[in-house]
Design a protein around this motif. Structure first.
Motif, mmCIF file in Angstrom:
data_model
loop_
_atom_site.group_PDB
_atom_site.id
_atom_site.type_symbol
_atom_site.label_atom_id
_atom_site.label_comp_id
_atom_site.label_asym_id
_atom_site.label_seq_id
_atom_site.Cartn_x
_atom_site.Cartn_y
_atom_site.Cartn_z
ATOM 1 N N ILE A 1 -6.668 1.306 1.369
ATOM 2 C CA ILE A 1 -7.066 0.928 0.002
ATOM 3 C C ILE A 1 -8.036 -0.268 0.071
ATOM 4 O O ILE A 1 -8.068 -0.966 1.086
ATOM 5 C CB ILE A 1 -5.832 0.567 -0.874
ATOM 6 N N GLU B 1 0.852 -1.193 0.000
ATOM 7 C CA GLU B 1 0.000 0.000 0.000
ATOM 8 C C GLU B 1 0.891 1.247 0.000
ATOM 9 O O GLU B 1 0.704 2.163 -0.801
ATOM 10 C CB GLU B 1 -0.929 0.008 1.220
ATOM 11 N N LEU C 1 -5.991 -1.596 6.271
ATOM 12 C CA LEU C 1 -5.576 -0.814 5.101
ATOM 13 C C LEU C 1 -6.599 0.264 4.728
ATOM 14 O O LEU C 1 -7.794 0.114 5.040
ATOM 15 C CB LEU C 1 -5.373 -1.757 3.902
#
Ligand SMILES: Cc1cc2nc3c(=O)[nH]c(=O)nc-3n(C[C@H](O)[C@H](O)[C@H](O)COP(=O)(O)O)c2cc1C
Length: 360
Positions: free
Chosen positions: A196, A160, A194
């Motif tokens: 994303i 990421e 995360l």
């Protein structure tokens, strides 16, 4: 939902499957509805950079499949960046990196799941690619390389940071290969950590499994073997998610799917006007045999092999599925193959959907 600037109309995705998710299959699944993204079979970065014909074929797709993600494998950051540029040049919406393949042939070249053993290097591959292209770069990894080292949560964060626009976790380790069950608890932890989108993959066989897995906090679910058994699974999951009864699939419709698959495969080869493009030069051409005849034979054999491969999954859960499988495996010509399909799926007695279809 979105991956980078690419909008997905549905969170359900056809997982990449080498030898299986060719353009014909992907198109047919798309046509059933409920599918937000398709991913190609994995494609060699080395082959792309060197312009090898067969490699380029694996990356072929049609407009009706969009959005489409081309998955590449390799371990060299510069080559992976160059391959990503080729993928972008081919017009793909997304380029995905294979960090999940456990097969020694791939892993020994420091590619596939082997990249999970060197997280810093894996991140450098993603960085090089993200710097080289404008389309989203995504990663598909496993839970880890070894059962006692499930490092997907750490690696996912690293990729990421390196610029990945989404991550998919298949909740098994390379050591497990396809044994045991996917660890969705780990997938869920990654999704939580995360920013994303995180997709999960593993063991969705029924449309209800897809719905259940969405509840683990992922942005979407990739379906692999389940879609080979039941190409309607994504459409049925979408039905359930929308509060509709899941659509029923008749035996006849299952037969039609196979016929359409055969037809698309045949057209692919006819339309390109160069039947040998798919075979090693000269390999299938016995001396003295007319070229057209050999082209047709080579193409037919290729189609029969593709249908055999699909039927090894597609026949599961069907009444008499093993019978279908063994008959398809013995087919020696396209005519014979068509007869087997007709007999199994279209015999008058089946019109009333007498044969139970577990998948429908
Ligand atoms: C025949 C086959 C081929 C596969 N090929 C690939 C591949 O090329 N790239 C990849 O990332 N995963 C590949 N996978 C893994 C699937 O994408 C998926 O993550 C895995 O099968 C677990 O999901 P499932 O239980 O829904 O099948 C393959 C799986 C199968 C069964």
């Amino acid at each position: 939902m979105k991956i980078g600037n690419v909008t997905l109309q549905s969170p359900y995705v056809v997982a990449p499957m080498a030898g299986m998710t060719d353009t014909a299959f992907r198109r047919l699944v798309r046509r059933q509805g409920g599918c937000g993204l398709v991913v190609t079979e994995m494609v060699s970065s080395e082959g792309l950079v060197r312009g090898i014909g067969r490699t380029l074929e694996y990356a072929e797709y049609t407009e009706e499949e969009r959005p489409v993600s081309i998955q590449i494998f390799g371990g060299d950051p510069a080559k992976m960046a160059a391959a990503a540029q080729i993928v972008e040049g081919m017009g793909a919406d997304i380029v995905d990196v294979n960090m999940g393949c456990p097969v020694p042939k791939i892993a020994k070249h420091n590619a596939g799941c082997s990249l999970m053993r060197e997280p810093a290097h894996a991140a450098s591959v993603i960085k090089a690619m993200s710097n080289a292209v404008r389309i989203p770069v995504t990663v598909k990894m496993r839970a880890g390389w070894k059962d006692d080292d499930r490092n997907a949560p750490e690696l996912a964060r690293m990729v990421e940071d390196a610029g990945a626009a989404a991550v998919t976790i298949h909740g098994r380790t390379a050591e497990q290969s396809y044994r045991g069950v996917a660890d969705w608890e780990l997938v869920s932890r990654v999704a939580e950590a995360l920013t994303i989108p995180v997709f999960g993959s593993g063991d969705c066989i029924e449309p209800e499994d897809v719905i259940d897995r969405m509840a683990s906090g992922v942005s979407g679910v990739l379906v692999g073997r389940g879609v080979l058994r039941n190409p309607w699974i994504l459409a049925q999951a979408a039905d359930i998610a929308a509060g509709r009864a899941r659509r029923q699939v008749t035996v006849r419709e299952r037969g039609e799917f196979l016929c359409d698959y055969i037809e698309l495969l045949l057209n692919e080869r006819v339309n390109e006007g160069d039947g040998f493009r798919h075979f090693a030069p000269g390999a299938d051409r016995p001396a003295g045999v007319a070229v057209e005849k050999t082209v047709a034979r080579g193409r037919d054999r290729w189609v029969i092999n593709k249908v055999r491969a699909l039927c090894s999954w597609y026949s599961k859960g069907l009444d008499d599925g093993s019978h279908l499988r063994s008959r398809v495996n013995s087919a020696q010509s396209l005519g014979e193959l068509q007869e087997i399909v007709d007999e199994f799926f279209f015999a008058a007695s089946h019109d009333t959907a007498a044969r139970a279809v577990a998948a429908g």
